[in-house]
Design an enzyme around this catalytic site. Structure first.
Site, mmCIF file in Angstrom:
data_model
loop_
_atom_site.group_PDB
_atom_site.id
_atom_site.type_symbol
_atom_site.label_atom_id
_atom_site.label_comp_id
_atom_site.label_asym_id
_atom_site.label_seq_id
_atom_site.Cartn_x
_atom_site.Cartn_y
_atom_site.Cartn_z
ATOM 1 N N PRO A 113 0.803 -1.194 0.082
ATOM 2 C CA PRO A 113 -0.019 -0.096 -0.066
ATOM 3 C C PRO A 113 0.842 1.443 -0.018
ATOM 4 O O PRO A 113 0.575 2.331 -0.364
ATOM 5 C CB PRO A 113 -0.748 -0.236 1.166
ATOM 6 C CG PRO A 113 -0.348 -1.364 2.122
ATOM 7 C CD PRO A 113 0.516 -2.106 1.090
ATOM 8 N N GLU B 203 3.525 -6.984 8.726
ATOM 9 C CA GLU B 203 3.538 -5.624 8.768
ATOM 10 C C GLU B 203 4.772 -5.370 7.604
ATOM 11 O O GLU B 203 5.257 -4.325 7.557
ATOM 12 C CB GLU B 203 4.398 -5.222 10.017
ATOM 13 C CG GLU B 203 3.650 -5.698 11.446
ATOM 14 C CD GLU B 203 2.126 -5.275 11.143
ATOM 15 O OE1 GLU B 203 1.871 -3.945 11.111
ATOM 16 O OE2 GLU B 203 1.025 -5.885 11.242
ATOM 17 N N ARG C 35 -4.166 -8.310 -20.286
ATOM 18 C CA ARG C 35 -5.349 -8.081 -21.104
ATOM 19 C C ARG C 35 -4.822 -7.057 -22.424
ATOM 20 O O ARG C 35 -5.220 -6.855 -23.246
ATOM 21 C CB ARG C 35 -6.628 -7.594 -20.475
ATOM 22 C CG ARG C 35 -6.442 -6.195 -19.678
ATOM 23 C CD ARG C 35 -7.934 -6.092 -19.198
ATOM 24 N NE ARG C 35 -8.768 -5.642 -20.093
ATOM 25 C CZ ARG C 35 -8.822 -4.339 -20.835
ATOM 26 N NH1 ARG C 35 -7.963 -3.533 -20.466
ATOM 27 N NH2 ARG C 35 -9.728 -4.219 -21.778
ATOM 28 N N ASP D 168 -7.749 0.987 -27.216
ATOM 29 C CA ASP D 168 -6.358 1.810 -27.123
ATOM 30 C C ASP D 168 -6.997 3.474 -27.310
ATOM 31 O O ASP D 168 -6.397 4.450 -26.956
ATOM 32 C CB ASP D 168 -5.442 1.665 -28.140
ATOM 33 C CG ASP D 168 -4.361 0.616 -27.601
ATOM 34 O OD1 ASP D 168 -3.816 -0.061 -28.202
ATOM 35 O OD2 ASP D 168 -4.324 0.747 -26.248
HETATM 36 CL CL1 6GU Z 1 -0.246 -3.998 -3.167
HETATM 37 N N1 6GU Z 1 -1.033 -4.551 -0.798
HETATM 38 C C1 6GU Z 1 -1.645 -4.489 0.502
HETATM 39 N N2 6GU Z 1 -1.448 -5.344 1.306
HETATM 40 N N3 6GU Z 1 -2.626 -3.335 0.537
HETATM 41 C C2 6GU Z 1 -2.923 -2.862 -0.627
HETATM 42 C C3 6GU Z 1 -2.154 -2.820 -1.587
HETATM 43 C C4 6GU Z 1 -1.003 -3.729 -1.739
HETATM 44 N N4 6GU Z 1 -2.777 -1.973 -2.738
HETATM 45 C C5 6GU Z 1 -3.636 -1.309 -1.964
HETATM 46 N N5 6GU Z 1 -3.789 -1.917 -0.858
#
Ligand code: 6GU
Length: 245
Positions: free
Chosen positions: A88, A115, A153, A168
């Site tokens: 994230p 974590e 895709r 496209d």
């Molecule tokens: Cl790539 N990982 C996690 N754990 N949470 C997320 C994410 C990734 N992308 C959005 N939320």
């Protein structure tokens, strides 16, 4: 194009690639998806892959050695592979990034859990960190599936050739116009007459209007990035004056 997924939960990937378009892409040899269990690279007797954080605090951190060994094995087969960490904290994925990734022949997708990973994994092995949006998942696995789906895709032959070409010209700019199929009348709700008219010019104009209207209503942020003709701008002016439905 090849994807090597590094994960503690390889079973999560068993079904998404066995259905529909991605299954066919694999069958045709257009993409190859492998999962690599990070635990197989933990050399101690108990195959430990995580540990408590130095300095204390909540949760567990994924250890550097098993991840390092797994990445090094893939890199020994293909030194040009690009290594992506799904987190994230990464750059939010969008269509342009997907397009750029689709030009690569080989990606490693590292899925974090707990974590996160020991910071030295990022310093030593990661080329790019990617998030799929501003919310928190339990791990990077679902994000890796999203990334593989959206990149695959875009590869030639994965969708029908007519569909990819169409996409496209439209891509990243406007939302889609409404679609209908038989029956023409359902519980008193009729298909817009113009679509039954056979007048292709009128149909095109209606679709462009509806795409603009829908984008203006739902995603006005996209309009500033879209390439709009003078006619589009006129249509939008009309829409913004009268339409609040
Ligand atoms: Cl790539 N990982 C996690 N754990 N949470 C997320 C994410 C990734 N992308 C959005 N939320």
């Amino acid at each position: 194009m090849r994807f090597d997924i590094l994960t503690l939960f390889p079973e999560m990937f068993s079904s998404p690639f066995q259905e529909s378009i991605l299954a066919k892409a694999i069958e045709k040899g257009l993409i190859e998806v492998r999962t690599i269990n990070i635990r197989d690279f933990a050399l101690d007797k108990r195959r430990i892959v995580d540990d408590a954080p130095y300095g204390g605090g909540q949760g567990m951190v994924m250890k550097v050695e098993p991840i390092a060994r797994a990445i090094e094995q893939v890199k020994s087969e293909d030194p040009s592979v690009r290594t992506i960490y799904l987190t994230p904290e990464g750059k939010p994925l969008n269509q342009e990034m997907a397009r750029q990734l689709s030009s690569r022949s080989h990606l490693i997708l590292l899925c974090g859990r707990y974590e996160g990973v020991d910071e030295r994994v990022r310093e030593l092995f990661i080329d790019e960190e990617i998030s799929i949006g501003d919310y928190v998942l339990t791990g990077g696995e679902l994000a890796a599936m999203v990334l593989i789906d959206t990149v695959s895709r875009l590869l030639p032959g994965v969708l029908g050739s007519d569909r990819s070409a169409e996409e496209d010209s439209f891509f990243g700019s406007l939302l889609e116009y409404p679609q209908y199929t038989r029956p023409a009348s359902f519980r008193g709700y009729e298909v817009p007459e113009v679509l039954l008219s056979g007048n292709h010019q009128a149909i095109s104009l209606w679709r462009r209007k509806e795409a603009l209207r829908r984008t203006w209503m739902r995603r006005p942020d996209l309009l500033s990035k879209a390439s709009l003709s003078e006619e589009d701008k006129k249509i939008l002016e009309e829409i913004s004056k009268k339409d609040v439905s």
